[in-house]
Design an enzyme around this catalytic site. Structure first.
Site, mmCIF file in Angstrom:
data_model
loop_
_atom_site.group_PDB
_atom_site.id
_atom_site.type_symbol
_atom_site.label_atom_id
_atom_site.label_comp_id
_atom_site.label_asym_id
_atom_site.label_seq_id
_atom_site.Cartn_x
_atom_site.Cartn_y
_atom_site.Cartn_z
ATOM 1 N NE ARG A 98 46.317 8.768 92.158
ATOM 2 C CZ ARG A 98 46.675 9.594 93.145
ATOM 3 N NH1 ARG A 98 47.919 9.539 93.623
ATOM 4 N NH2 ARG A 98 45.817 10.448 93.669
ATOM 5 C CG HIS A 102 46.870 12.395 88.706
ATOM 6 N ND1 HIS A 102 46.626 13.017 89.912
ATOM 7 C CD2 HIS A 102 46.088 11.283 88.715
ATOM 8 C CE1 HIS A 102 45.751 12.310 90.616
ATOM 9 N NE2 HIS A 102 45.418 11.244 89.905
ATOM 10 C CG ASP A 103 51.470 14.698 82.087
ATOM 11 O OD1 ASP A 103 51.534 15.917 82.359
ATOM 12 O OD2 ASP A 103 51.988 14.206 81.076
ATOM 13 C CB VAL A 106 46.388 18.659 84.600
ATOM 14 C CG1 VAL A 106 46.579 20.136 84.906
ATOM 15 C CG2 VAL A 106 46.071 17.896 85.872
ATOM 16 N N PRO A 221 39.321 14.072 88.316
ATOM 17 C CG PRO A 221 38.701 12.301 86.957
ATOM 18 C CD PRO A 221 39.857 13.177 87.277
ATOM 19 C CB THR A 252 42.883 -3.811 88.981
ATOM 20 O OG1 THR A 252 42.947 -5.152 89.442
ATOM 21 C CG2 THR A 252 44.036 -3.563 88.015
ATOM 22 C CG ASP A 311 43.326 -9.224 88.426
ATOM 23 O OD1 ASP A 311 42.816 -8.150 88.842
ATOM 24 O OD2 ASP A 311 43.708 -10.128 89.203
#
Length: 382
Positions: A98, A102-103, A106, A221, A252, A311
């Protein structure tokens, strides 16, 4: 002579206006460009002189195996730290993945078209940041960074793992491996140690010297995004609808707070009929969880079936109405195009893995110009 001079000046002005019009039309025709309010004050022309002419910054060229000679230990150092961190805390895999998302998202769409006078010439500038490790910068007196933006505050994790990786790399090959490249490699390795596919990571990114809380607030988002909104956000980054659905499969892994999926519980809370594709038994279990503890701290797995395994179960869950976030479940019910992709991935994990790898390489290629640096400490500019 005077008439000829005026004609030359008029022709020069006409040509300049036509050229500017051509550039504007070129930008409008490219789906991944959009306008924003953050821009660099420095532009370069062919001579490399800042502010002296006309320049377009479409990003640096990334390479496979760039550190093979300059820092051959780079990939093994990153993998070792990621493997240890995930063994100690399986949730860390999702956290590191994540961080990279997020890097890259932006400022990635902060492509600016503006004109200014410099040395009596019009200057045309475009800036593109993206995967520049801006998400890692701590706030300072002169910088309010991305960590305190609403999508990130009390949500992003894994900074200490990145710190450890960077400290190790600075010992073996100082000022060589960028923090942005560490994020990209750590994201890949998080997927691998969780049972997912591996891929070659292109490297050569530079670390940004600034960050923007406002950009982080508006660029990422929302968990309540509709499919048209998601498609638009991803297209602005040069990512396709297939890329968007594939990258969503990162869910997942990981967990989410009750506050991020309250919209999914609306049919139960208001007594309204369930939406198409809703699984009422699943929603009731979520409501029970969120009603027994403080919703601001209560969390649950994004994938309840195989929560620590990378998966295709995420897509199987969507088809049974068990997507946790509203933006996830929307992929299976709001658009026939995204549903078709969901069905494909649910039926064939190998197709999902292939598309996910390709999308990660594309997303990781969203980079800025050469104005960055190789930070010695990922939390602060040099």
């Amino acid at each position: 002579m005077l008439i000829l001079k005026k004609k030359v000046e008029r022709d020069h002005s006409t040509m300049k206006n036509l050229f500017n019009l051509f550039l504007i039309m070129l930008l409008v025709s490219m789906p991944f460009l959009s306008l924003a309010a953050n821009f660099s004050e420095t532009c370069e022309d062919g001579s490399g002189e800042p502010g002296s002419g006309f320049g377009i910054g479409f990003g640096i060229v990334l390479e496979f195996g760039l550190y093979r000679n300059s820092c051959p230990e780079a990939e093994s150092v990153v993998y070792s730290w990621v493997e240890t961190a995930v063994l100690q805390d399986p949730r860390m895999a999702a956290s590191l993945l994540r961080l990279h998302f997020h890097d890259c998202f932006v400022n990635a769409s902060a492509l600016i078209l503006y004109f200014r006078r410099s040395l009596n010439r019009d200057v045309f500038c475009i800036t593109l940041q993206g995967c520049d490790a801006s998400v890692l910068l701590d706030d300072t007196e002169g910088l309010v960074g991305e960590k305190t933006a609403p999508p990130n505050l009390n949500s992003l994790r894994g900074f200490e793992v990145i710190d450890s990786i960077k400290a190790d790399l600075e010992r073996v090959c100082p000022e060589t491996v960028s923090c942005a490249d560490i994020l990209a490699m750590a994201a890949r390795d998080s997927v691998v140690v969780s049972g997912g596919p591996s891929w070659d990571v292109e490297v050569g990114r530079k670390d940004g010297r600034t960050a923007s809380k406002q950009a982080a607030t508006t660029s990422l988002p929302s968990p309540n995004s509709t499919v048209p909104t998601l498609i638009s956000i991803f297209q602005n980054l040069g990512l396709s609808q297939t890329d968007m659905v594939a990258l969503s499969g990162g869910h997942t892994l990981g967990k989410a707070k009750c506050t991020s999926f309250t919209a999914r519980l609306q049919p139960l809370q208001t007594g309204q009929p369930a939406n198409h594709g809703d699984n009422l038994e699943f929603l009731e279990s979520l409501q029970q969880l969120c009603s027994t503890v403080d919703t601001s701290v209560a969390i649950t797995q994004l994938d309840l079936v195989t929560p620590s395994t990378f998966d295709n179960q995420y897509y199987v869950n969507l088809l049974s109405g068990e997507g946790l976030l509203p933006s996830d479940q929307a992929l299976a019910v709001q658009d026939p195009g995204t549903r078709e992709i969901v069905e494909t991935y649910a039926a064939d994990q190998s197709v999902f893995f292939k598309d996910f790898k390709n999308a990660m390489v594309k997303m990781g290629g969203i980079t800025g110009g050469n104005e960055g640096e190789i930070r010695r400490n990922c939390r602060a500019v040099n």
